[in-house]
Design an enzyme around this catalytic site. Structure first.
Site, mmCIF file in Angstrom:
data_model
loop_
_atom_site.group_PDB
_atom_site.id
_atom_site.type_symbol
_atom_site.label_atom_id
_atom_site.label_comp_id
_atom_site.label_asym_id
_atom_site.label_seq_id
_atom_site.Cartn_x
_atom_site.Cartn_y
_atom_site.Cartn_z
ATOM 1 N N PRO A 162 0.849 -1.197 0.000
ATOM 2 C CA PRO A 162 0.000 0.000 0.000
ATOM 3 C C PRO A 162 0.882 1.243 0.000
ATOM 4 O O PRO A 162 1.808 1.350 0.798
ATOM 5 C CB PRO A 162 -0.798 -0.122 1.307
ATOM 6 C CG PRO A 162 0.054 -0.996 2.188
ATOM 7 C CD PRO A 162 0.781 -1.935 1.275
ATOM 8 N N MET A 163 0.583 2.189 -0.909
ATOM 9 C CA MET A 163 1.398 3.400 -1.010
ATOM 10 C C MET A 163 0.486 4.609 -1.181
ATOM 11 O O MET A 163 -0.296 4.676 -2.139
ATOM 12 C CB MET A 163 2.376 3.287 -2.191
ATOM 13 C CG MET A 163 3.470 2.254 -1.967
ATOM 14 S SD MET A 163 4.534 2.003 -3.416
ATOM 15 C CE MET A 163 3.503 0.922 -4.415
ATOM 16 N N MET A 164 0.599 5.545 -0.261
ATOM 17 C CA MET A 164 -0.240 6.742 -0.288
ATOM 18 C C MET A 164 -0.059 7.494 -1.596
ATOM 19 O O MET A 164 1.069 7.701 -2.064
ATOM 20 C CB MET A 164 0.111 7.653 0.895
ATOM 21 C CG MET A 164 -0.294 7.105 2.251
ATOM 22 S SD MET A 164 -2.084 6.963 2.447
ATOM 23 C CE MET A 164 -2.549 8.702 2.471
ATOM 24 N N CYS A 186 2.854 3.841 9.139
ATOM 25 C CA CYS A 186 3.012 5.115 8.425
ATOM 26 C C CYS A 186 3.501 6.206 9.371
ATOM 27 O O CYS A 186 2.917 6.422 10.429
ATOM 28 C CB CYS A 186 1.691 5.531 7.798
ATOM 29 S SG CYS A 186 1.816 7.077 6.850
ATOM 30 N N GLY A 192 10.077 -3.523 2.508
ATOM 31 C CA GLY A 192 11.126 -2.519 2.709
ATOM 32 C C GLY A 192 12.342 -2.742 1.842
ATOM 33 O O GLY A 192 13.078 -3.710 2.045
ATOM 34 N N ARG A 232 7.941 0.543 -4.039
ATOM 35 C CA ARG A 232 8.320 1.494 -5.086
ATOM 36 C C ARG A 232 8.953 0.855 -6.309
ATOM 37 O O ARG A 232 8.787 1.331 -7.428
ATOM 38 C CB ARG A 232 9.217 2.570 -4.477
ATOM 39 C CG ARG A 232 8.360 3.623 -3.809
ATOM 40 C CD ARG A 232 9.004 4.402 -2.705
ATOM 41 N NE ARG A 232 8.008 5.324 -2.178
ATOM 42 C CZ ARG A 232 7.010 4.971 -1.351
ATOM 43 N NH1 ARG A 232 6.899 3.729 -0.948
ATOM 44 N NH2 ARG A 232 6.130 5.866 -0.954
#
Length: 335
Positions: free
Chosen positions: A17-19, A100, A212, A234
């Protein structure tokens, strides 16, 4: 049992999950590349789930399954209500964010702040488990600020597993709540994969996944030798073509690798539907600029999407023109 794949003793590969990144358009795109990866939403605050525009916040396409909803919050009753709403929407998993480090999250006393209150996290998990039948999981750091990661992560794991959590995903870095920005918190605190491995040794019968700094499927395979799941963030977003190798390489599927031309055509058809419903092409194409990363024509593909897709009235033809610039033939959409 956490997800159907574990019934066959299979591991789980997930896109983190990535904002501001893993919205429904991003997830639809990633699903064209891999059928087996577990996809996650951006974090949605429990209050927003309860009181906000639910279709806008939670709506997703059926093709995205398996897909998990990540929730932020620290009040058990609200989290339980939000989890129930998410389950009713059809999400395959509800995940609690305990990692987060953003200022906005800190001001709400949740996210990575919750590493300091493991008993509260346990209470949140227990309340969510009582309301939903789908898996309830937690995503954490190894600690925050001056905490000892050995003690902090053990305490959190003990609390969430005692409460019935189906899985614990660990971003293998500390979070520094003072002095580092969210971006710096993704890069500066050193990775400590060994700490996550030691947690798995302590809980051999519980699902422990890692996140990570994972950059390649080689690294994913190495982690999966010791853990139950690996989560890529990412690297998957910026070089999405690597997702096309996930199903064959990690799960042994014989289905051929997703064809990039067919992926673009599928996204063009999806874009047409989105635009017809009042959306903009750039909502979709912003997630696709890295599709041909490292290949001939990649720069031109990126340029066309970055410039033309943002213009008023831009349509799906922009995607087809960008594909033509790469020099690949158009294909029928993938199934």
């Amino acid at each position: 049992m956490y997800h159907k794949s574990l019934k066959n003793k299979e591991k789980i590969f997930a896109v983190a999950p990535m904002m501001d990144w893993t919205d429904r358009h991003c997830r639809f795109f990633h699903r064209q590349l891999t059928r087996r990866a577990l996809l996650y939403t951006e974090m949605v605050v429990a209050d927003a789930v309860i009181h906000g525009e639910r279709e806008k916040l939670l709506g997703f396409d059926a093709v995205e399954h398996p897909v998990a909803l990540q929730i932020g919050g620290s009040e058990p009753a609200k989290l339980a209500r939000a989890a129930a709403i998410g389950a009713d929407f059809g999400y395959d998993e509800i995940n609690l964010n305990v990692g987060c480090p953003s200022d906005r999250v800190q001001s709400g006393t949740f996210g990575a702040c919750l590493m300091k209150t493991p008993d509260l996290v346990g209470a949140c998990v227990a309340a969510m488990k009582e309301r939903v039948k789908v898996p309830v999981t937690v995503k954490s750091r190894i600690g925050v600020d001056d905490q000892d990661p050995e003690e902090a992560l053990d305490r959190l794991a003990e609390a969430v597993f005692a409460a019935g959590a189906d899985a614990l995903w660990v971003h293998a870095r500390k979070a520094w709540l003072a002095g580092l920005s969210p971006r710096e918190n993704r890069e500066i605190p050193p990775l400590d994969y060994g700490r996550v491995y030691r947690l798995k040794e302590k809980y051999p019968n519980k699902f422990i996944g890692i996140n990570g700094g994972i950059q390649s499927l080689d690294e994913v395979e190495a982690h999966l030798l010791r853990l139950d799941g690996a989560m890529m963030g990412r690297a998957a977003y910026h070089t999405p073509a690597l997702l096309a190798d996930v199903d064959q390489r990690l799960f042994g599927e014989k289905r051929r690798r997703a064809d990039p031309a067919a992926v673009v055509e599928a996204m063009a058809a999806y874009a047409q539907r989105h635009i017809a419903a009042g959306g903009r092409l750039s909502h979709i194409t912003r997630h696709m600029v890295g599709l041909f990363h490292g290949q001939p024509g990649a720069r031109r593909f990126r340029q066309i999407l970055s410039t033309r897709a943002t213009r008023p009235g831009a349509g799906a033809d922009v995607l087809r023109d960008a594909l033509a610039a790469v020099g690949l033939p158009e294909r029928e959409a993938v199934a």
